[in-house]
Design a protein around this motif. Structure first.
Motif, PDB file in Angstrom:
ATOM      1  N   ASP A  73      -4.186   9.506 -14.833  1.00  0.00           N
ATOM      2  CA  ASP A  73      -2.873   9.682 -13.995  1.00  0.00           C
ATOM      3  C   ASP A  73      -3.225  11.305 -13.640  1.00  0.00           C
ATOM      4  O   ASP A  73      -2.665  11.750 -12.454  1.00  0.00           O
ATOM      5  CB  ASP A  73      -1.830   9.713 -14.905  1.00  0.00           C
ATOM      6  N   VAL A 118      -4.435  12.227 -10.367  1.00  0.00           N
ATOM      7  CA  VAL A 118      -3.611  11.677  -9.181  1.00  0.00           C
ATOM      8  C   VAL A 118      -2.677  12.900  -9.014  1.00  0.00           C
ATOM      9  O   VAL A 118      -2.203  13.394  -8.080  1.00  0.00           O
ATOM     10  CB  VAL A 118      -2.741  10.403  -9.376  1.00  0.00           C
ATOM     11  N   GLN A 176      -2.052  15.108  -5.465  1.00  0.00           N
ATOM     12  CA  GLN A 176      -0.842  15.322  -5.073  1.00  0.00           C
ATOM     13  C   GLN A 176      -0.362  16.901  -4.793  1.00  0.00           C
ATOM     14  O   GLN A 176       0.209  17.158  -3.951  1.00  0.00           O
ATOM     15  CB  GLN A 176       0.160  14.616  -5.818  1.00  0.00           C
ATOM     16  N   PRO A 200       0.351   7.095  -5.104  1.00  0.00           N
ATOM     17  CA  PRO A 200      -0.324   6.142  -6.333  1.00  0.00           C
ATOM     18  C   PRO A 200      -0.301   4.674  -5.749  1.00  0.00           C
ATOM     19  O   PRO A 200      -1.392   3.914  -6.384  1.00  0.00           O
ATOM     20  CB  PRO A 200       0.650   6.443  -7.502  1.00  0.00           C
ATOM     21  N   ASP A 223      -0.566   1.463  -9.497  1.00  0.00           N
ATOM     22  CA  ASP A 223      -1.418   1.694  -8.184  1.00  0.00           C
ATOM     23  C   ASP A 223      -1.151   0.448  -7.110  1.00  0.00           C
ATOM     24  O   ASP A 223      -0.427  -0.441  -7.452  1.00  0.00           O
ATOM     25  CB  ASP A 223      -2.955   1.695  -8.548  1.00  0.00           C
TER      26      ASP A 223
END
Length: 579
Positions: free
Chosen positions: A318, A321, A325, A479, A495
């Motif tokens: 996680d 990601v 971002q 995601p 996802d």
């Protein structure tokens, strides 16, 4: 001496006494018979039926909205998110107070798993068919034959992600980035399924059934230079194998789904003429019952569903990601809009030439021309670097409705600009918001083709505050638009795989409940309007006229002919790109 005569009993009195004796005997016989039947029923229901009654008390019945269904529950033994193999006892039809006979459907046990609140996989179990290796693994062993122009052995490595990308220019992060082929969804999805937390070996509790057939790889082998018998062989073989399985008989395949990492037109050959394109997998009667996930679906058919093209980013955690971002939020974007692509001079309806001309004339547009095999267009770092420096990214139709570029641009936090609703809005309804204005800009093709609308002027009218809000929406979507590394599992994020699997489960569950209740999901369903149904708001059961009707209202045969030609052109352009 006279003898006294014997007193005679009056006839009437004798008749009365006889009647009383008969009534007493009758009452005795009735009582004896009743006692016999009471003892018999007691022995049957209490002594013989004891264990069944005790079992029915232990398990709660599955509650359905239908007032005509009353099926006893059969508890399932669950261990470590997998169910021990056990053959469910037959559930007999029951009769309710209205004396109506009710069918006990074979999928009732699967529906009842939702009621087990202590089971985190209740209602989410997936059963995976164990296909013979000729349908999947054998293709990977012969990876050099999967494409005439591309060495797919390179791209099937790392569970389908391809080789890791070099981050010498600092465009990516150091982990989670791969040179992924845009048509690799078959193997990526299958490997992600192996990590799914709610797999089961008991098909009777499965919410859906996955068929790990590499349909995209199969057709890629035989599109050029092979007759239709060879193109159709594996599809016909697969259907024959599936229909012999007991799992198929539960719903006739309507709970089955498979994935093909190519556009739907490769699987929709209209005729048996050798010159016609593709195979006929999606037109086979059995396959029409299954759900096929493709990177581009048909707006006029109900058995295929769009899933995102794979991007270059496949995070294992996680945190990877979240880091990406945040980086996309803080980038400086010096270009108002950009476009990466080649013109389509052979297609008179394409607006790519006009888009390229507008971009060349603008001081706020970045253009990456991809004609004649220019290397930068095939460089992931060059493409992503351009998208990261742009506020808006133009996404006209490619050879068909869709482009991988749309997902690459959103991964870079760039707001996509679409010119046809079939490029995203009617395609990826599971993964993208229905309200397309929250994350994208729509400029109809005719505004460019016929009215020569200025793209720069249109985009400049959007306020900086609105741009910031839209970009944040795009970044938050990341995601669900990417495929996580199949060798790991994201902890809190869903996802593209997770979203698709849950959507299939929801679809099958709705169908099962409707079957039980004797309902249909829509009123007056028309398959040729399939693209409209996923756009309906909750509770709506019928489609009507739509603002996008002109985009899909050409004669169906003409549209399908054009779609087949688009599929062929897509392969020709792949050949050109690799040459």
């Amino acid at each position: 001496m006279r003898r006294r005569p014997v007193a005679l009993v009056p006839l009437e009195a004798m008749e009365k006494g006889s009647s009383k004796n008969q009534q007493t005997r009758l009452c005795f016989l009735v009582s004896l018979s009743a006692l016999f039947w009471i003892l018999l029923l007691y022995f049957h229901f209490v002594v013989l039926g004891g264990p069944a009654v005790e079992e029915s008390v232990k398990s709660e019945p599955f509650k359905l909205e239908s007032p005509f269904v009353n099926v006893e529950s059969v508890p399932a033994r669950v261990t470590n998110a997998r169910v021990e193999k056990e053959k469910p006892p037959p559930v007999k039809p029951v009769t309710n107070t209205a004396r109506e006979r009710v069918v006990a459907y074979p999928f009732m046990r699967a529906l009842r798993t939702v009621e087990n609140k202590s089971d985190p996989c209740g209602g989410r179990y997936i059963y995976v068919h164990k296909l013979p290796p000729r349908f999947n693994e054998d293709m990977l062993k012969e990876c050099k034959s999967l494409s005439l122009w591309t060495n797919m052995c390179k791209f099937t490595s790392n569970e389908g992600l391809g080789p890791p990308l070099d981050n010498a220019e600092g465009v990516f992060e150091n982990n989670g980035w791969y040179d992924t082929n845009q048509f690799a969804v078959d193997v990526i999805f299958n490997n992600r399924m192996k990590q799914y937390e709610c797999l089961t070996n008991d098909s009777s509790i499965a919410a859906a059934i996955f068929v790990p057939f590499y349909a995209g790889f199969d057709i890629a082998r035989y599109l050029w230079g092979y007759n239709i018998s060879m193109r159709d062989a594996a599809s016909l073989d697969l259907v024959d194998w599936l229909m012999k399985r007991p799992e198929w008989g539960i719903m006739g395949g309507k709970d089955h789904f498979l994935v093909a990492g190519r556009i739907t037109w490769d699987f929709r050959r209209l005729t048996d003429e050798e010159s016609d394109w593709g195979n006929k997998l999606l037109f086979l009667p059995a396959a029409r019952n299954m759900s096929m996930l493709v990177v581009e679906s048909s707006p006029w058919n109900a058995n295929d569903f769009g899933v995102p093209y794979p991007t270059y980013f496949h995070p294992a955690k996680d945190e990877e990601v979240f880091v990406w971002q945040n980086r996309m939020r803080n980038l400086e974007r010096k270009w108002l809009f950009s476009f990466a692509g080649a013109p389509r001079p052979g297609n008179p309806k394409s607006i790519r030439g006009q888009i390229i001309n507008q971009c060349k004339k603008s001081k706020v547009c970045k253009l990456l021309e991809c004609d004649f095999g220019e290397s930068k267009c095939h460089s992931p770092s060059s493409i992503m670097q351009m998208f990261q420096s742009s506020m808006f990214c133009l996404q006209p139709q490619g050879d068909s409705y869709t482009r991988r570029s749309a997902f690459d641009s959103m991964l870079a936090g760039c707001i996509p600009v679409f010119f046809h609703p079939g490029s995203a809005y009617t395609q990826y309804t599971w993964h993208l918001p229905k309200n397309y204005t929250t994350y994208s800009v729509f400029i109809p093709e005719d505004d460019i083709r016929k009215r020569n609308v200025s793209i720069e002027e249109r985009l400049s009218q959007i306020s900086p505050e609105q741009v910031k809000i839209m970009r944040e929406t795009v970044i938050n979507l990341i995601p669900r638009l990417i495929y996580a590394d199949p060798r790991s599992k994201l902890e809190t994020l869903q996802d593209a795989f997770d979203v698709a699997v849950q959507a299939v489960i929801n679809k099958v569950t709705r169908l099962r409940r409707n079957i039980i209740q004797g309902l249909t999901e829509y009123d007056n369903f028309v398959e040729e309007n399939s693209w409209k149904y996923d756009l309906l708001d909750e509770g709506q059961r019928e489609v009507g006229t739509h603002e996008w009707d002109p985009f899909f209202s050409k004669p169906k045969d003409e549209q399908r002919d054009q779609s087949a030609e688009a599929a062929k052109n897509s392969w020709k352009n792949e050949q050109r790109d690799q040459s």
